[in-house]
Design a protein around this motif. Sequence first.
Motif, mmCIF file in Angstrom:
data_model
loop_
_atom_site.group_PDB
_atom_site.id
_atom_site.type_symbol
_atom_site.label_atom_id
_atom_site.label_comp_id
_atom_site.label_asym_id
_atom_site.label_seq_id
_atom_site.Cartn_x
_atom_site.Cartn_y
_atom_site.Cartn_z
ATOM 1 N N GLN A 38 -50.249 -52.806 -77.139
ATOM 2 C CA GLN A 38 -50.216 -51.371 -77.405
ATOM 3 C C GLN A 38 -51.618 -50.809 -77.176
ATOM 4 O O GLN A 38 -52.602 -51.419 -77.598
ATOM 5 N N ILE A 39 -51.661 -49.666 -76.520
ATOM 6 C CA ILE A 39 -52.940 -49.017 -76.248
ATOM 7 C C ILE A 39 -52.810 -47.536 -76.551
ATOM 8 O O ILE A 39 -51.864 -46.885 -76.102
ATOM 9 N N ASP A 40 -53.765 -47.019 -77.323
ATOM 10 C CA ASP A 40 -53.845 -45.571 -77.488
ATOM 11 C C ASP A 40 -55.227 -45.137 -77.014
ATOM 12 O O ASP A 40 -55.930 -45.901 -76.359
ATOM 13 N N ARG A 100 -62.987 -49.766 -68.092
ATOM 14 C CA ARG A 100 -61.907 -49.482 -67.141
ATOM 15 C C ARG A 100 -60.653 -48.995 -67.863
ATOM 16 O O ARG A 100 -59.989 -48.066 -67.414
ATOM 17 N N LEU A 101 -60.323 -49.640 -68.977
ATOM 18 C CA LEU A 101 -59.162 -49.202 -69.752
ATOM 19 C C LEU A 101 -59.422 -47.855 -70.411
ATOM 20 O O LEU A 101 -58.538 -47.004 -70.474
ATOM 21 N N ALA A 136 -50.645 -43.831 -68.110
ATOM 22 C CA ALA A 136 -49.722 -44.556 -67.233
ATOM 23 C C ALA A 136 -50.366 -45.840 -66.703
ATOM 24 O O ALA A 136 -49.721 -46.891 -66.647
ATOM 25 N N GLN A 137 -51.639 -45.771 -66.330
ATOM 26 C CA GLN A 137 -52.339 -46.966 -65.848
ATOM 27 C C GLN A 137 -52.506 -47.994 -66.969
ATOM 28 O O GLN A 137 -52.350 -49.194 -66.745
ATOM 29 N N ASP A 140 -53.246 -51.799 -61.646
ATOM 30 C CA ASP A 140 -53.798 -50.530 -61.171
ATOM 31 C C ASP A 140 -55.306 -50.437 -61.383
ATOM 32 O O ASP A 140 -55.974 -49.632 -60.734
ATOM 33 N N LEU A 141 -55.820 -51.244 -62.316
ATOM 34 C CA LEU A 141 -57.227 -51.145 -62.712
ATOM 35 C C LEU A 141 -58.053 -52.365 -62.333
ATOM 36 O O LEU A 141 -59.264 -52.366 -62.524
#
Length: 86
Positions: A16-18, A41-42, A48-49, A66-67
Motif C-alpha cells: 500500500q502506498i499513499d 522515484r516513488l 497510477a505509477q 514504470d519507474l
Amino acid sequence: MHSLVSDNDLRVMSVQIDDNRLTVELMDGRAISVPLAWFPRLCSATPAQRNNWELAGGGYGIHWPDLDEDLSTEGLLKGARAPHPA
C-alpha cells in the motif's frame, strides 16, 4: 529438537502506498511501514505509477516497471533508503 530454519516468511503479501508512506505486508504477518520520502522515484511518481507494482525475486522484492524501481523486503527490514542522486 530445535531447528535453525526460521519460521519468518519475508515474501511480500501486499503493498500500500499513499502520499506519505509505503507499507508492505509480509506473508508472516508483519508489516513494514516507511516514509515515502526515502524513495525519491516513488515519492515523485503519480498514484497510477505507484500502484503499478509487481512481485520480484520470488516474492522477496517489489518492482515498479514504470519507474525502474526495485525494493527488497530484506532492505526494507534493514531500513535501507534509496541512494540520493549525485
